[in-house]
Design an enzyme around this catalytic site. Structure first.
Site, short mmCIF file in Angstrom:
data_model
loop_
_atom_site.label_atom_id
_atom_site.label_comp_id
_atom_site.label_asym_id
_atom_site.label_seq_id
_atom_site.Cartn_x
_atom_site.Cartn_y
_atom_site.Cartn_z
N CYS A 39 0.79 -1.22 -0.03
CA CYS A 39 -0.11 -0.16 -0.03
C CYS A 39 0.86 1.26 0.02
O CYS A 39 2.05 1.18 0.23
CB CYS A 39 -1.08 0.08 1.20
SG CYS A 39 0.03 0.01 2.89
N CYS A 48 3.04 1.52 2.81
CA CYS A 48 4.14 0.65 3.18
C CYS A 48 5.28 1.40 2.05
O CYS A 48 6.64 1.20 2.49
CB CYS A 48 3.72 -0.66 2.29
SG CYS A 48 2.83 -1.46 3.44
#
Length: 77
Positions: free
Chosen positions: A11, A14
């Site tokens: 995501c 991240c």
């Protein structure tokens, strides 16, 4: 050499944590590797319950937070 691992499903949080860890290590002039672990099985096997997570040399340093480069620097030294 320092081994940095970012655990997460890929995501935006991240990716941001990985970018911040990379920046922190470069600014400190460290020799390091940066690995992004996105496999759910590997994340569970590592004992990570919340992502994104930051591990340094196999030690979990942060989970569930996107740390700034300034907050990551002390974790790398």
């Amino acid at each position: 050499m320092i081994a940095i691992k970012i655990y997460g499903k890929g995501c935006s949080k991240c990716h941001l944590l990985a970018d911040n860890a990379d920046r922190a290590a470069r600014e400190l002039g460290l020799t390091y590797t940066l690995e992004k672990v996105t496999d759910l099985g590997a994340i569970v096997d590592a004992g990570i319950m919340t992502t994104p997570a930051l591990c340094v040399d196999g030690d979990l340093k942060s989970a569930g937070h996107v740390l700034s480069p300034e907050r990551i620097k002390p974790l790398l030294s």
